[in-house]
Design a protein around this motif. Structure first.
Motif, short mmCIF file in Angstrom:
data_model
loop_
_atom_site.label_atom_id
_atom_site.label_comp_id
_atom_site.label_asym_id
_atom_site.label_seq_id
_atom_site.Cartn_x
_atom_site.Cartn_y
_atom_site.Cartn_z
N PHE A 72 6.48 9.84 0.14
CA PHE A 72 5.58 8.69 0.12
C PHE A 72 6.22 7.53 0.86
O PHE A 72 7.44 7.46 1.04
CB PHE A 72 5.24 8.29 -1.31
CG PHE A 72 4.56 9.38 -2.08
CD1 PHE A 72 3.21 9.61 -1.93
CD2 PHE A 72 5.29 10.20 -2.93
CE1 PHE A 72 2.58 10.63 -2.63
CE2 PHE A 72 4.67 11.22 -3.63
CZ PHE A 72 3.33 11.44 -3.47
N VAL A 73 5.36 6.59 1.26
CA VAL A 73 5.84 5.40 1.94
C VAL A 73 5.01 4.22 1.46
O VAL A 73 3.83 4.37 1.13
CB VAL A 73 5.76 5.56 3.48
CG1 VAL A 73 4.33 5.68 3.95
CG2 VAL A 73 6.46 4.43 4.20
N ALA A 74 5.64 3.05 1.41
CA ALA A 74 4.93 1.81 1.09
C ALA A 74 4.88 0.97 2.36
O ALA A 74 5.89 0.78 3.04
CB ALA A 74 5.65 1.04 0.00
N ASP A 88 10.39 3.89 2.30
CA ASP A 88 10.23 5.29 1.96
C ASP A 88 10.58 5.53 0.50
O ASP A 88 11.48 4.88 -0.05
CB ASP A 88 11.14 6.16 2.83
CG ASP A 88 10.73 6.14 4.29
OD1 ASP A 88 9.52 6.12 4.57
OD2 ASP A 88 11.63 6.14 5.15
N SER A 89 9.91 6.52 -0.11
CA SER A 89 10.27 6.93 -1.46
C SER A 89 11.60 7.67 -1.42
O SER A 89 12.07 8.08 -0.35
CB SER A 89 9.18 7.81 -2.07
OG SER A 89 9.10 9.05 -1.37
N SER A 90 12.20 7.89 -2.56
CA SER A 90 13.52 8.52 -2.60
C SER A 90 13.52 9.92 -2.00
O SER A 90 14.51 10.34 -1.40
CB SER A 90 14.04 8.57 -4.04
OG SER A 90 13.16 9.33 -4.85
N VAL A 124 0.87 -1.18 0.00
CA VAL A 124 0.00 0.00 0.00
C VAL A 124 0.90 1.22 0.00
O VAL A 124 1.66 1.44 0.95
CB VAL A 124 -0.92 0.02 1.23
CG1 VAL A 124 -1.88 1.20 1.17
CG2 VAL A 124 -1.68 -1.29 1.36
N MET A 125 0.82 2.02 -1.08
CA MET A 125 1.63 3.22 -1.17
C MET A 125 0.76 4.42 -0.85
O MET A 125 -0.40 4.50 -1.28
CB MET A 125 2.20 3.40 -2.58
CG MET A 125 3.45 2.57 -2.84
SD MET A 125 3.17 0.81 -2.89
CE MET A 125 2.49 0.58 -4.49
N GLY A 126 1.34 5.35 -0.09
CA GLY A 126 0.58 6.54 0.27
C GLY A 126 1.46 7.66 0.78
O GLY A 126 2.69 7.54 0.83
N VAL A 127 0.80 8.73 1.17
CA VAL A 127 1.47 9.91 1.68
C VAL A 127 2.13 9.57 3.02
O VAL A 127 1.49 9.01 3.90
CB VAL A 127 0.46 11.07 1.86
CG1 VAL A 127 1.14 12.29 2.45
CG2 VAL A 127 -0.20 11.40 0.53
N ALA A 128 3.40 9.93 3.13
CA ALA A 128 4.14 9.65 4.36
C ALA A 128 3.71 10.62 5.45
O ALA A 128 3.97 11.80 5.37
CB ALA A 128 5.64 9.75 4.11
N ASP A 129 2.99 10.11 6.43
CA ASP A 129 2.69 10.89 7.62
C ASP A 129 2.70 9.94 8.81
O ASP A 129 2.78 8.73 8.65
CB ASP A 129 1.39 11.69 7.50
CG ASP A 129 0.13 10.83 7.54
OD1 ASP A 129 0.19 9.67 7.97
OD2 ASP A 129 -0.93 11.33 7.14
N ASP A 130 2.62 10.51 9.99
CA ASP A 130 2.80 9.71 11.20
C ASP A 130 1.79 8.58 11.36
O ASP A 130 2.11 7.54 11.89
CB ASP A 130 2.76 10.60 12.44
CG ASP A 130 3.99 11.49 12.54
OD1 ASP A 130 5.04 11.13 11.94
OD2 ASP A 130 3.91 12.53 13.21
#
Length: 89
Positions: free
Chosen positions: A57-59, A51-53, A20-26
């Protein structure tokens, strides 16, 4: 030329992997795990984060015991309903 069919999954499938890829938040990975637990209550709580480069984003990657197409469809739909989810694989 014959149309290629996707591979069939034999259920139950003990090692069904979901990314599941999405916006990196807490709270992102916790919201993903909450949905996973709803549809796969026997999930062991294990997950990995990638984490994305640029870190935007985070998976979240989990492995569940898939019991059927209905379970996977409902899980996929609930994950996509999260406003921070960009993609479910």
């Amino acid at each position: 030329m014959a149309e290629q069919q996707p591979p069939k999954i034999e259920f139950p499938c003990d090692n069904y992997r979901i990314s599941v890829m999405g916006v990196a938040d807490d709270g992102f990975h916790e919201s993903v795990l909450e949905v996973v637990r709803k549809h796969a209550p026997d999930h062991d709580g294990q997950y990995t984060l990638r984490d994305s480069s640029k870190g935007r984003f985070v998976a979240v990657v989990v492995t569940i015991r898939a019991t059927g197409e209905e379970q996977l469809r409902a899980l996929h739909n609930d994950l996509k309903a999260n406003k921070n989810v960009r993609m479910v694989l």
